[in-house]
Write a protein that holds these residues in place. Structure first.
Motif, PDB file in Angstrom:
ATOM      1  N   MET A  11       0.844  -1.189   0.000  1.00  0.00           N
ATOM      2  CA  MET A  11       0.000   0.000   0.000  1.00  0.00           C
ATOM      3  C   MET A  11       0.882   1.242   0.000  1.00  0.00           C
ATOM      4  SD  MET A  11      -3.076   0.990   2.623  1.00  0.00           S
ATOM      5  CE  MET A  11      -4.409   0.186   1.747  1.00  0.00           C
ATOM      6  N   ALA A  12       0.638   2.111  -0.977  1.00  0.00           N
ATOM      7  CA  ALA A  12       1.387   3.361  -1.091  1.00  0.00           C
ATOM      8  C   ALA A  12       0.413   4.531  -0.967  1.00  0.00           C
ATOM      9  CB  ALA A  12       2.112   3.424  -2.434  1.00  0.00           C
ATOM     10  N   PHE A  13       0.916   5.645  -0.499  1.00  0.00           N
ATOM     11  CA  PHE A  13       0.088   6.828  -0.267  1.00  0.00           C
ATOM     12  C   PHE A  13       0.675   8.026  -0.999  1.00  0.00           C
ATOM     13  CE2 PHE A  13      -0.538   4.022   3.238  1.00  0.00           C
ATOM     14  CZ  PHE A  13      -1.857   4.192   3.616  1.00  0.00           C
ATOM     15  N   GLY A  14      -0.185   8.957  -1.399  1.00  0.00           N
ATOM     16  CA  GLY A  14       0.305  10.189  -1.990  1.00  0.00           C
ATOM     17  C   GLY A  14      -0.813  11.056  -2.513  1.00  0.00           C
ATOM     18  N   THR A  15      -0.447  12.274  -2.866  1.00  0.00           N
ATOM     19  CA  THR A  15      -1.393  13.210  -3.473  1.00  0.00           C
ATOM     20  C   THR A  15      -1.429  12.993  -4.977  1.00  0.00           C
ATOM     21  OG1 THR A  15      -0.978  14.815  -1.724  1.00  0.00           O
ATOM     22  CG2 THR A  15      -1.957  15.666  -3.758  1.00  0.00           C
ATOM     23  N   PHE A  16      -0.266  12.827  -5.598  1.00  0.00           N
ATOM     24  CA  PHE A  16      -0.147  12.543  -7.031  1.00  0.00           C
ATOM     25  C   PHE A  16      -0.868  13.592  -7.872  1.00  0.00           C
ATOM     26  CE2 PHE A  16      -0.002   8.451  -4.771  1.00  0.00           C
ATOM     27  CZ  PHE A  16       1.274   8.025  -5.138  1.00  0.00           C
ATOM     28  N   ASP A  17      -0.550  14.865  -7.615  1.00  0.00           N
ATOM     29  CA  ASP A  17      -1.255  15.946  -8.307  1.00  0.00           C
ATOM     30  C   ASP A  17      -0.801  16.069  -9.758  1.00  0.00           C
ATOM     31  OD1 ASP A  17      -3.033  17.981  -8.727  1.00  0.00           O
ATOM     32  OD2 ASP A  17      -1.882  19.486  -7.666  1.00  0.00           O
ATOM     33  N   LEU A  18       0.430  16.378  -9.992  1.00  0.00           N
ATOM     34  CA  LEU A  18       0.965  16.406 -11.356  1.00  0.00           C
ATOM     35  C   LEU A  18       1.890  15.194 -11.462  1.00  0.00           C
ATOM     36  CD1 LEU A  18       1.880  20.189 -11.719  1.00  0.00           C
ATOM     37  CD2 LEU A  18      -0.067  19.001 -12.727  1.00  0.00           C
ATOM     38  N   VAL A  19       1.425  14.150 -12.075  1.00  0.00           N
ATOM     39  CA  VAL A  19       2.182  12.898 -12.112  1.00  0.00           C
ATOM     40  C   VAL A  19       3.439  13.092 -12.960  1.00  0.00           C
ATOM     41  CG1 VAL A  19       2.126  10.467 -12.780  1.00  0.00           C
ATOM     42  CG2 VAL A  19       0.123  11.518 -11.724  1.00  0.00           C
ATOM     43  N   GLY A  84     -11.347  12.746   7.192  1.00  0.00           N
ATOM     44  CA  GLY A  84     -11.097  12.722   8.622  1.00  0.00           C
ATOM     45  C   GLY A  84      -9.626  12.474   8.895  1.00  0.00           C
ATOM     46  N   LYS A  85      -9.296  12.433  10.161  1.00  0.00           N
ATOM     47  CA  LYS A  85      -7.882  12.369  10.540  1.00  0.00           C
ATOM     48  C   LYS A  85      -7.373  10.959  10.809  1.00  0.00           C
ATOM     49  CE  LYS A  85      -7.326  17.051  11.886  1.00  0.00           C
ATOM     50  NZ  LYS A  85      -6.407  17.958  12.440  1.00  0.00           N
ATOM     51  N   ASP A  86      -8.238   9.951  10.838  1.00  0.00           N
ATOM     52  CA  ASP A  86      -7.773   8.595  11.096  1.00  0.00           C
ATOM     53  C   ASP A  86      -7.285   7.974   9.791  1.00  0.00           C
ATOM     54  OD1 ASP A  86      -7.166   6.074  11.948  1.00  0.00           O
ATOM     55  OD2 ASP A  86      -9.181   5.538  12.589  1.00  0.00           O
ATOM     56  N   MET A  87      -6.032   8.243   9.478  1.00  0.00           N
ATOM     57  CA  MET A  87      -5.435   7.768   8.231  1.00  0.00           C
ATOM     58  C   MET A  87      -5.254   6.246   8.218  1.00  0.00           C
ATOM     59  SD  MET A  87      -5.083  10.452   6.500  1.00  0.00           S
ATOM     60  CE  MET A  87      -4.660  12.163   6.429  1.00  0.00           C
ATOM     61  N   LEU A  88      -5.268   5.631   9.385  1.00  0.00           N
ATOM     62  CA  LEU A  88      -5.013   4.193   9.440  1.00  0.00           C
ATOM     63  C   LEU A  88      -6.265   3.348   9.235  1.00  0.00           C
ATOM     64  CD1 LEU A  88      -2.303   3.901  12.221  1.00  0.00           C
ATOM     65  CD2 LEU A  88      -2.033   3.866   9.744  1.00  0.00           C
ATOM     66  N   GLN A  89      -7.426   3.964   9.197  1.00  0.00           N
ATOM     67  CA  GLN A  89      -8.660   3.203   8.982  1.00  0.00           C
ATOM     68  C   GLN A  89      -8.599   2.449   7.653  1.00  0.00           C
ATOM     69  OE1 GLN A  89     -12.239   5.567   9.057  1.00  0.00           O
ATOM     70  NE2 GLN A  89     -13.546   3.829   8.581  1.00  0.00           N
ATOM     71  N   ILE A  90      -8.132   3.114   6.604  1.00  0.00           N
ATOM     72  CA  ILE A  90      -8.047   2.477   5.289  1.00  0.00           C
ATOM     73  C   ILE A  90      -7.012   1.354   5.298  1.00  0.00           C
ATOM     74  CG2 ILE A  90      -6.340   4.012   4.188  1.00  0.00           C
ATOM     75  CD1 ILE A  90      -8.395   3.941   1.739  1.00  0.00           C
ATOM     76  N   VAL A  91      -5.982   1.506   6.116  1.00  0.00           N
ATOM     77  CA  VAL A  91      -4.958   0.461   6.251  1.00  0.00           C
ATOM     78  C   VAL A  91      -5.581  -0.761   6.930  1.00  0.00           C
ATOM     79  CG1 VAL A  91      -2.748  -0.134   7.313  1.00  0.00           C
ATOM     80  CG2 VAL A  91      -3.070   2.142   6.323  1.00  0.00           C
ATOM     81  N   GLU A  92      -6.322  -0.531   8.000  1.00  0.00           N
ATOM     82  CA  GLU A  92      -6.976  -1.635   8.714  1.00  0.00           C
ATOM     83  C   GLU A  92      -7.899  -2.427   7.788  1.00  0.00           C
ATOM     84  OE1 GLU A  92      -7.343  -0.418  13.354  1.00  0.00           O
ATOM     85  OE2 GLU A  92      -8.638   0.692  11.991  1.00  0.00           O
ATOM     86  N   GLU A  93      -8.619  -1.736   6.938  1.00  0.00           N
ATOM     87  CA  GLU A  93      -9.576  -2.399   6.052  1.00  0.00           C
ATOM     88  C   GLU A  93      -8.908  -3.154   4.907  1.00  0.00           C
ATOM     89  OE1 GLU A  93     -12.697   0.256   4.827  1.00  0.00           O
ATOM     90  OE2 GLU A  93     -13.218   0.705   6.907  1.00  0.00           O
ATOM     91  N   ARG A 116       4.846   3.737  13.177  1.00  0.00           N
ATOM     92  CA  ARG A 116       5.205   2.320  13.279  1.00  0.00           C
ATOM     93  C   ARG A 116       4.606   1.705  14.554  1.00  0.00           C
ATOM     94  NH1 ARG A 116      10.983   1.619  11.987  1.00  0.00           N
ATOM     95  NH2 ARG A 116      10.286   0.931   9.957  1.00  0.00           N
ATOM     96  N   LYS A 117       4.689   2.436  15.669  1.00  0.00           N
ATOM     97  CA  LYS A 117       4.161   1.968  16.950  1.00  0.00           C
ATOM     98  C   LYS A 117       2.639   1.842  16.888  1.00  0.00           C
ATOM     99  CE  LYS A 117       4.055   3.135  21.866  1.00  0.00           C
ATOM    100  NZ  LYS A 117       4.111   4.226  22.803  1.00  0.00           N
ATOM    101  N   GLU A 118       1.968   2.861  16.307  1.00  0.00           N
ATOM    102  CA  GLU A 118       0.505   2.845  16.224  1.00  0.00           C
ATOM    103  C   GLU A 118       0.023   1.686  15.344  1.00  0.00           C
ATOM    104  OE1 GLU A 118      -3.372   5.635  15.246  1.00  0.00           O
ATOM    105  OE2 GLU A 118      -1.397   6.559  15.254  1.00  0.00           O
ATOM    106  N   ILE A 119       0.732   1.426  14.259  1.00  0.00           N
ATOM    107  CA  ILE A 119       0.389   0.303  13.378  1.00  0.00           C
ATOM    108  C   ILE A 119       0.443  -1.004  14.164  1.00  0.00           C
ATOM    109  CG2 ILE A 119       1.302  -1.091  11.461  1.00  0.00           C
ATOM    110  CD1 ILE A 119       2.011   1.606  10.104  1.00  0.00           C
TER     111      ILE A 119
END
Length: 160
Positions: A11-19, A84-93, A116-119
């Motif tokens: 899983m990778a994350f980013g804005t990727f505005d101007l590719v 929202g601010k819980d960025m890890l919800q999508i990771v959990e799913e 890393r600790k929160e994960i």
């Protein structure tokens, strides 16, 4: 019955505005981390998240950015991040095996360790990896925009 080998989910994350080429190399290398049997899921920042982090709205909206990223060869699935601010919800799913962050994602060493600790505390068994910078030159949306503005400024001056 066939033996199906479980795909390694990256899983990778980013804005990727101007590719640009830096994004392409980042995604290619992220997918390689999972080996030959990998699946690359790319989480695209929501417009509101991108604006909060970068202090300005993206040039392309979130749906346009998702469409562009989904069309790239290394990407198996592109999804929008959650509001929202819980960025890890999508990771959990999505339960990735590997979570990849770009070199330029605004998270310092201390924050990286907290993430890393929160994960781990959430029971997510994913390896967290920070990727290096892959290209030079026009390897950031900011640099691309500056070059376009500079070129237009020069063209306008030549008209006068």
């Amino acid at each position: 019955m066939t033996n199906q080998v479980k795909k390694v989910r990256v899983m990778a994350f980013g804005t990727f505005d101007l590719v640009h080429i830096g994004h392409i190399k980042f995604l290619e290398e992220a997918k390689k981390l999972g080996g030959n049997n990998s699946e690359l899921i790319v989480v695209i920042s929501r417009d509101t998240t991108a604006e909060r982090i970068k202090k300005q709205a993206p040039i392309f909206n979130e749906d346009e950015r998702k469409t562009v990223i989904q069309a790239l060869k290394p990407v198996d699935k592109a999804v929008l991040g959650y509001k929202g601010k819980d960025m890890l919800q999508i990771v959990e799913e999505n339960k990735p095996d590997i979570i990849v962050l770009g070199y330029d994602q605004r998270i310092g060493t201390e924050e990286f360790q907290k993430l890393r600790k929160e994960i781990k505390e959430r029971g997510i068994k994913a390896k967290l990896i920070r990727m290096p910078k892959y290209s030079t030159g026009l390897n950031s949306s900011t640099i691309i925009v500056k070059k376009i503005l500079e070129r237009n400024k020069n063209n306008l001056q030549n008209l006068n």
